[in-house]
Each structure stands twice: as structure tokens, then as C-alpha cells.
Motif scaffolding. Structure first.
Motif, PDB file in Angstrom:
ATOM      1  N   MET A  90      -4.924  -2.548   9.965  1.00 25.01           N
ATOM      2  CA  MET A  90      -4.085  -2.889  11.116  1.00 25.01           C
ATOM      3  C   MET A  90      -4.735  -3.986  11.950  1.00 25.01           C
ATOM      4  SD  MET A  90      -3.901  -2.532  14.650  1.00 25.01           S
ATOM      5  CE  MET A  90      -5.168  -1.293  14.885  1.00 25.01           C
ATOM      6  N   ALA A  91      -6.043  -3.864  12.213  1.00 20.12           N
ATOM      7  CA  ALA A  91      -6.738  -4.883  12.998  1.00 20.12           C
ATOM      8  C   ALA A  91      -6.711  -6.230  12.277  1.00 20.12           C
ATOM      9  CB  ALA A  91      -8.178  -4.453  13.268  1.00 20.12           C
ATOM     10  N   HIS A  92      -6.912  -6.220  10.986  1.00 20.27           N
ATOM     11  CA  HIS A  92      -6.880  -7.460  10.202  1.00 20.27           C
ATOM     12  C   HIS A  92      -5.498  -8.093  10.233  1.00 20.27           C
ATOM     13  CE1 HIS A  92      -6.796  -9.915   6.456  1.00 20.27           C
ATOM     14  NE2 HIS A  92      -8.028 -10.191   6.822  1.00 20.27           N
ATOM     15  N   ARG A  93      -4.474  -7.261  10.140  1.00 19.90           N
ATOM     16  CA  ARG A  93      -3.096  -7.742  10.169  1.00 19.90           C
ATOM     17  C   ARG A  93      -2.747  -8.382  11.514  1.00 19.90           C
ATOM     18  NH1 ARG A  93      -0.783  -2.991   9.458  1.00 19.90           N
ATOM     19  NH2 ARG A  93      -0.230  -2.605  11.635  1.00 19.90           N
ATOM     20  N   CYS A  94      -3.322  -7.834  12.591  1.00 15.93           N
ATOM     21  CA  CYS A  94      -2.949  -8.280  13.933  1.00 15.93           C
ATOM     22  C   CYS A  94      -3.857  -9.374  14.493  1.00 15.93           C
ATOM     23  CB  CYS A  94      -2.942  -7.090  14.890  1.00 15.93           C
ATOM     24  SG  CYS A  94      -1.655  -5.872  14.541  1.00 15.93           S
TER      25      CYS A  94
END
Length: 386
Positions: A254-258
């Protein structure tokens, strides 16, 4: 409470049992004496204390303290000695083994269960936390390198995070597990960024919206897994302890996506020294339900092929100072809450703060700040970190 005569007679009876002698011998190896006169020595009030510890380990120890079955004037020093000696590892009943297996094989931090810690712990009441915390309501470890007060230590920690993230005016910051919004408020005020924070606590969100209504700060009552938009910078301060090992990878994804392609992500979390261990059962039952402290290896596994680790900073010893400051505030404010919360809560909360202070003092627990980038900072992160 028991009279001094009943204590002495009960203790005399239980001292004849092999379990009692075994426990006394173990404690003496940690320089803790049963019935001693030093501030960290154990005073037994009821004879079944060691049976409860032998059957339920740390859960029995904590519940017995809540029930006034034993006392120690300086709980922080008691736990420092106990944990520094590593003797707690020698009392491992079957139920503790089963708890470890449960955490290893089950997902105890699903979206539905993730809200429990907000309801049980963080929604205890803003008046209570206002009395215990600093003026910004920062419920994570302070940075005491050049600080003399709790407010100074927390502001230093917030500024440290902003500098590590190289925040610039106009940037957009995501705060995963934003608490009462101290980082967002500080970053908006001092670094000119706009912020979005997610939390599972209604009390925190309501308080933060009122406190920072004049700033470009948005509070969302939302699970982190639901976030799906881009940010220049991401921070998560004191929330990863609630994610759980089954969800570490999803959190990192999620952090990588955002995160923007050239962005930075700072993860501030308590950590443990070993990969295969279980949550303390007393903490799980009474303080942080479904918590699961990560190890360095688990964090590294979760970030594998997603992030470059630019920096890793351990200042776990500072959590000892932070917890002792919180405890001093709690004790000073307790008369205001005594009628509402009661004596058992007082002993529970005192046990929580001081046992954790002792654990950090013994270096049994750590506090890490990781800085990640998606592709690696060209030329090296040292140019940003200074």
C-alpha cells in the motif's frame, strides 16, 4: 490489603513449596529479593502469587499486580532487572506457546479486528490523554538528544521526521495511523505541506479536526488498506505495531502504491529483538489488543523488492525517558480520574507504563525509524539526512 501479620504467616506457608523456592531463586539471579527493602524488591501480599505466575507467566504476573497480590515501589526498576537478566524466558507455560502459534498462523489484524484497539485503547478519553501526554498529544517515543522536557522531546522528534523526509512547501504528506495529528499539525505549520491522516480512533479524529481546523490537514476514519492515491511523502509513526505479521507485506505494498516515484517513506515503530516470538499476553489482553511487534527481519522481508532502505535509526533508549515522563503526568493527574476509572485501572495503567519503561531500559524493546525510497536516492540519502 492484607495486614502485616497475615502477610508473614502466608509467606511462611508458601515458602515451603518447591515452586516458591524456585521463583525466589530465579528472582535473586536478577538481583530481586522477595521481601527485601530495596525499591525494586518484591513484596508478596497473598500466597498464591507464584502459582499464578507459574501457570500464566506474564499474564498472571500482571493480573496479580492489578489484584494487589504483590507490590514493588519501583516497577520500572523491577522490570529492568527482570528483563535484563532474561529470566522471563525460563517461565513459559503451555498457554504462552499456544498464543505464539495463534499469532503465527492466524491473521489477528483483519480489517474488522483492526478497529478494536481504537475502541479499547485510543478512545479511552481525550481528557485522560491530554493530562498524560505533551501539549501536542504525541503518543509515541520522544527524541531526547537535546531535550529536557517532554514537550521539547516530542517537538524534536516531529522535526526529526520532517527533516528525514526532506519536506518542502507544497508537498502532500500521508500519515498512516495519525493519532491526534501532532505530526500533521507540525508539518503543516513549520514545513508548509498539506496532510492526510488515517486513524481507527473516533476520539482522535474528532479532537484533531478541531485542533487543526485552521490548517490544510484532513483526518480520515479509515483503515490503511483502503488508501489508494499518490503522495509526495508518507510517514507512519507508532502504528506498524498494530499491523501484524500476516499484513506486513500488504502494508508495504500500500505504501509503495501511494508513494510518488521520487518520494520518501518514514516508518517509526517499536521493534523486538527476535523474529519468532509472541506478543506479551498481558499487554494483548489489557492494553493493545491484537498488537504484534515486528523484528528487523520481518520489516526487511516486507519491504523486499518494493523499497530501498535509505536509513535505519535506533533510539529505543529514549522511550524509557518518554514513558517515565508520561507516568509522572499520569500520577499527577490521577486524582481527577480516580472516581471515574477506579483503583484497578490505576494499577493496570501504572503497570503498563512502568513495565514498558523497564523493557526499553533493559534494551528488550527497540524503537526504529526506517527511511525508504522506491528506487534509491540518486547520489545517496546522506545529502538529505545531513
Amino acid at each position: 490489603m492484607h495486614s502485616s501479620s497475615s502477610i508473614s504467616s502466608d509467606t511462611l506457608l508458601c515458602s515451603e513449596t518447591p515452586l516458591y523456592r524456585h521463583m525466589v531463586d530465579l528472582l535473586e539471579r536478577a538481583d530481586i529479593r522477595v521481601g527485601g527493602d530495596r525499591p525494586w524488591d518484591l513484596q508478596v501480599n497473598t500466597p498464591e502469587v507464584f502459582d499464578r505466575i507459574g501457570s500464566h507467566a506474564s499474564l498472571g504476573l500482571g493480573e496479580a499486580y492489578m489484584d494487589e497480590a504483590w507490590d514493588v515501589p519501583r516497577l520500572d526498576e523491577f522490570f529492568y532487572r527482570l528483563l535484563r537478566s532474561r529470566l522471563h524466558r525460563e517461565v513459559q507455560p503451555l498457554r504462552l506457546v499456544l498464543l505464539g502459534l495463534r499469532q503465527r498462523f492466524l491473521n489477528l489484524q483483519t480489517i474488522r479486528r483492526a478497529w478494536q484497539v481504537g475502541e479499547v485503547h485510543y478512545d479511552l478519553g481525550n481528557d485522560f490523554y491530554t493530562a498524560m501526554l505533551d501539549s501536542r498529544m504525541t503518543y509515541t517515543c520522544g527524541y531526547w538528544r537535546e531535550a529536557n522536557t517532554l514537550d521539547q522531546a516530542q517537538e524534536a522528534k516531529l522535526d526529526l521526521i520532517c527533516r528525514k523526509l526532506d519536506l518542502q512547501p507544497g508537498m502532500r504528506l500521508l500519515d498512516i495511523g495519525c493519532g491526534w495529528g501532532s505530526l500533521m499539525g507540525f508539518a503543516a505549520e513549520h514545513y508548509g505541506v498539506s496532510c492526510v491522516g488515517v486513524t481507527v480512533s473516533r476520539e482522535q479524529a474528532e479532537w484533531g479536526r478541531e485542533r487543526y481546523r485552521h490548517l490544510p490537514v484532513e483526518f480520515r476514519l479509515q483503515d490503511y488498506r483502503a488508501v489508494d492515491e499518490r503522495f509526495d511523502r508518507i510517514a507512519s509513526v507508532g502504528m506498524f505495531e498494530h499491523v501484524g505479521r500476516k499484513n506486513h507485506r500488504e502494508f508495504m505494498q500500500m505504501a509503495h502504491r501511494c508513494l510518488a516515484a521520487d518520494g520518501l517513506f518514514l516508518l517509526h515503530t517499536i521493534g523486538k529483538n527476535q523474529r519468532h516470538s509472541s506478543t506479551d499476553p498481558w499487554i494483548d489482553k489489557y492494553i493493545f489488543p491484537n498488537g504484534d511487534l515486528p523484528s528487523c527481519g520481518q520489516i526487511g522481508d516486507a519491504a523486499d523488492r518494493l523499497f530501498v532502505t535509505e536509513d535505519l535509526h535506533n533510539f529505543g533508549a529514549d522511550y524509557d525517558h518518554t514513558l517515565m515522563a508520561w507516568h509522572a503526568n499520569f500520577e499527577a493527574a490521577w486524582p481527577r480520574f480516580r472516581a471515574q476509572l477506579g483503583q484497578r485501572f490505576y494499577r493496570m495503567w501504572r503497570y503498563y507504563l512502568l513495565s514498558c519503561a523497564g523493557a526499553f531500559r533493559a534494551r528488550d524493546l527497540q524503537l526504529w525509524q526506517w527511511v525508504f525510497s522506491s528506487k534509491g536516492v540518486e547520489g545517496g540519502y546522506h545529502r538529505i539526512a545531513g
